[in-house]
Design a protein around this motif. Structure first.
Motif, PDB file in Angstrom:
ATOM      1  N   LYS A 122       0.808  -1.225   0.000  1.00 23.31           N
ATOM      2  CA  LYS A 122       0.000   0.000   0.000  1.00 23.31           C
ATOM      3  C   LYS A 122       0.841   1.274   0.000  1.00 23.31           C
ATOM      4  O   LYS A 122       0.464   2.279   0.597  1.00 23.31           O
ATOM      5  N   GLN A 123       1.951   1.201  -0.702  1.00 23.79           N
ATOM      6  CA  GLN A 123       2.750   2.396  -0.951  1.00 23.79           C
ATOM      7  C   GLN A 123       2.284   2.976  -2.287  1.00 23.79           C
ATOM      8  O   GLN A 123       2.930   2.827  -3.326  1.00 23.79           O
ATOM      9  N   ILE A 124       1.122   3.614  -2.261  1.00 27.34           N
ATOM     10  CA  ILE A 124       0.441   3.988  -3.495  1.00 27.34           C
ATOM     11  C   ILE A 124       1.236   5.018  -4.296  1.00 27.34           C
ATOM     12  O   ILE A 124       1.302   4.943  -5.532  1.00 27.34           O
ATOM     13  N   ALA A 125       1.835   5.984  -3.620  1.00 23.49           N
ATOM     14  CA  ALA A 125       2.630   6.986  -4.334  1.00 23.49           C
ATOM     15  C   ALA A 125       3.813   6.345  -5.051  1.00 23.49           C
ATOM     16  O   ALA A 125       4.109   6.656  -6.210  1.00 23.49           O
ATOM     17  N   LEU A 126       4.493   5.425  -4.365  1.00 20.84           N
ATOM     18  CA  LEU A 126       5.617   4.722  -4.994  1.00 20.84           C
ATOM     19  C   LEU A 126       5.140   3.822  -6.125  1.00 20.84           C
ATOM     20  O   LEU A 126       5.823   3.679  -7.150  1.00 20.84           O
ATOM     21  N   SER A 127       3.965   3.216  -5.935  1.00 18.75           N
ATOM     22  CA  SER A 127       3.433   2.352  -6.990  1.00 18.75           C
ATOM     23  C   SER A 127       3.144   3.170  -8.246  1.00 18.75           C
ATOM     24  O   SER A 127       3.352   2.697  -9.371  1.00 18.75           O
ATOM     25  N   LEU A 128       2.680   4.409  -8.058  1.00 19.09           N
ATOM     26  CA  LEU A 128       2.441   5.272  -9.214  1.00 19.09           C
ATOM     27  C   LEU A 128       3.752   5.593  -9.925  1.00 19.09           C
ATOM     28  O   LEU A 128       3.807   5.588 -11.162  1.00 19.09           O
ATOM     29  N   CYS A 129       4.797   5.858  -9.170  1.00 18.27           N
ATOM     30  CA  CYS A 129       6.110   6.114  -9.777  1.00 18.27           C
ATOM     31  C   CYS A 129       6.567   4.920 -10.607  1.00 18.27           C
ATOM     32  O   CYS A 129       7.090   5.072 -11.714  1.00 18.27           O
ATOM     33  N   CYS A 130       6.341   3.715 -10.073  1.00 18.45           N
ATOM     34  CA  CYS A 130       6.756   2.491 -10.773  1.00 18.45           C
ATOM     35  C   CYS A 130       5.972   2.278 -12.051  1.00 18.45           C
ATOM     36  O   CYS A 130       6.544   1.932 -13.096  1.00 18.45           O
ATOM     37  N   VAL A 132       4.384   4.544 -13.823  1.00 19.30           N
ATOM     38  CA  VAL A 132       4.739   5.591 -14.788  1.00 19.30           C
ATOM     39  C   VAL A 132       6.058   5.234 -15.471  1.00 19.30           C
ATOM     40  O   VAL A 132       6.211   5.407 -16.692  1.00 19.30           O
ATOM     41  N   ALA A 133       7.016   4.726 -14.698  1.00 19.31           N
ATOM     42  CA  ALA A 133       8.291   4.295 -15.278  1.00 19.31           C
ATOM     43  C   ALA A 133       8.069   3.137 -16.251  1.00 19.31           C
ATOM     44  O   ALA A 133       8.669   3.095 -17.338  1.00 19.31           O
ATOM     45  N   LEU A 134       7.190   2.200 -15.873  1.00 27.84           N
ATOM     46  CA  LEU A 134       6.840   1.090 -16.765  1.00 27.84           C
ATOM     47  C   LEU A 134       6.212   1.625 -18.041  1.00 27.84           C
ATOM     48  O   LEU A 134       6.554   1.181 -19.150  1.00 27.84           O
ATOM     49  N   LEU A 135       5.291   2.573 -17.907  1.00 32.49           N
ATOM     50  CA  LEU A 135       4.652   3.170 -19.078  1.00 32.49           C
ATOM     51  C   LEU A 135       5.677   3.837 -19.986  1.00 32.49           C
ATOM     52  O   LEU A 135       5.600   3.709 -21.219  1.00 32.49           O
ATOM     53  N   ILE A 174      -3.705   5.514 -15.398  1.00 32.38           N
ATOM     54  CA  ILE A 174      -4.773   6.454 -15.034  1.00 32.38           C
ATOM     55  C   ILE A 174      -5.491   5.963 -13.776  1.00 32.38           C
ATOM     56  O   ILE A 174      -5.793   6.747 -12.865  1.00 32.38           O
ATOM     57  N   ALA A 175      -5.754   4.653 -13.723  1.00 31.31           N
ATOM     58  CA  ALA A 175      -6.421   4.079 -12.550  1.00 31.31           C
ATOM     59  C   ALA A 175      -5.565   4.237 -11.300  1.00 31.31           C
ATOM     60  O   ALA A 175      -6.081   4.479 -10.202  1.00 31.31           O
ATOM     61  N   ASN A 176      -4.250   4.121 -11.465  1.00 34.06           N
ATOM     62  CA  ASN A 176      -3.337   4.276 -10.318  1.00 34.06           C
ATOM     63  C   ASN A 176      -3.353   5.701  -9.789  1.00 34.06           C
ATOM     64  O   ASN A 176      -3.280   5.943  -8.574  1.00 34.06           O
ATOM     65  N   VAL A 177      -3.468   6.658 -10.700  1.00 34.25           N
ATOM     66  CA  VAL A 177      -3.586   8.060 -10.286  1.00 34.25           C
ATOM     67  C   VAL A 177      -4.869   8.249  -9.479  1.00 34.25           C
ATOM     68  O   VAL A 177      -4.865   8.917  -8.422  1.00 34.25           O
ATOM     69  N   SER A 178      -5.950   7.657  -9.944  1.00 36.45           N
ATOM     70  CA  SER A 178      -7.232   7.757  -9.230  1.00 36.45           C
ATOM     71  C   SER A 178      -7.120   7.156  -7.836  1.00 36.45           C
ATOM     72  O   SER A 178      -7.630   7.713  -6.852  1.00 36.45           O
ATOM     73  N   THR A 179      -6.440   6.010  -7.740  1.00 33.36           N
ATOM     74  CA  THR A 179      -6.258   5.357  -6.447  1.00 33.36           C
ATOM     75  C   THR A 179      -5.447   6.224  -5.500  1.00 33.36           C
ATOM     76  O   THR A 179      -5.752   6.333  -4.307  1.00 33.36           O
TER      77      THR A 179
END
Length: 282
Positions: A122-130, A132-135, A174-179
């Motif tokens: 549940k490190q949501i901010a870090l998950s978004l960084c990951c 985005v890097a994958l994207l 986009i879904a990760n940003v919403s989360t």
């Protein structure tokens, strides 16, 4: 002296080529293993779906939509076999594929793995960084693949797998940003969740069209349309939102339909995806 230099260059290129082959295979197996453990173990005692459910938002698609991951991993497995030489039979196609996108695929797999751990803890901010890097890695891979026409074999084993992957990760980002916004208790500047979800749905559709039409990539569009279908199902089913937000349901359906039609147009009327005999001779 010149001959010795050329020979060393050839040997170095061959070593790099073999390292990338092995690296692609190992990275793929590690990615699949971690994703399997995320569901079967599960990591941190919680499944990916349970993490998602703990941050409810109107952009999340139905659970059945995530079955696309099975398709993505199967297609990436075919890519790994292709770049390893199983379908190429000493063809120079293999060398082109490995050299152009090999390191990017390895990095994308590592970011995928990192995202799993951040998500489950549940490190949501870090998950978004990951993600985005994958994207970003997938954008680079997609760009390099589309710089030239490919044979039918390359198209099936390389272009299509990464187009599906790219399309799905676009929506997942986009879904990760919403989360993340839900996890931060964002108030939406006083606007309703329904308003922001509709806006995001439209923005996602526009992003999809900006890839589908210029790049003539119907597969990317179909992957996005599948995600939008999942949102419609989630909002219209009794196990989801049960039509509590009809405007979101309708906009998701219309946007998904637009993406689907654009994909069909790109496939039927767009530039050819593959090399013909005439291309090969020119």
């Amino acid at each position: 002296m010149a001959d010795a230099t050329v020979s060393n260059d050839i040997q170095n290129n061959h070593k790099r080529f073999r390292l990338l082959q092995w690296g692609n295979g190992i990275a793929f197996l590690a990615m699949v293993a971690v994703n399997a453990l995320a569901v079967l173990l599960p990591i941190n005692g919680i499944t990916p779906g349970e993490v998602s459910d703990s941050y409810p938002n109107l952009f999340a698609p139905a659970a059945m939509t995530f079955s696309i991951w099975s398709v993505i991993y199967l297609m990436l497995f075919l890519f790994v076999l292709f770049q390893a030489g199983l379908f190429t039979m000493r063809s120079p196609e293999k060398l082109m594929v490995v050299n152009r996108i090999g390191i990017l695929f390895i990095l994308s797999s590592l970011f995928n793995i990192a995202w799993i751990f951040c998500w489950h803890y549940k490190q949501i901010a870090l998950s978004l960084c990951c993600i985005v890097a994958l994207l970003c890695m997938l954008i680079l891979i997609h760009g390099r693949i589309n710089q030239k026409k490919l044979s039918w074999r390359e198209c099936a084993m390389v272009r299509i797998p990464f187009s599906v992957y790219f399309g799905w990760i676009t929506v997942a980002t986009i879904a990760n940003v919403s989360t993340l916004l839900v996890s931060l208790d964002w108030d939406g500047f006083g606007m309703s969740d329904e308003f922001w979800t509709i806006l995001v749905l439209i923005v996602g559709m526009v992003i999809g069209l900006l890839v589908i039409m210029p790049k003539r990539d119907p597969v990317y569009g179909l992957a996005m349309a599948w995600a939008y279908l999942g949102i419609v199902i989630k909002h219209s089913s009794t196990t989801g939102f049960d039509m509590a937000y009809p405007s979101v349901t309708w906009i998701a359906g219309i946007a998904g339909g637009v993406l689907f039609v654009a994909s069909v147009v790109a496939l039927v009327f767009g530039k050819r995806w593959v090399k013909t005999e005439e291309d090969a001779e020119s």
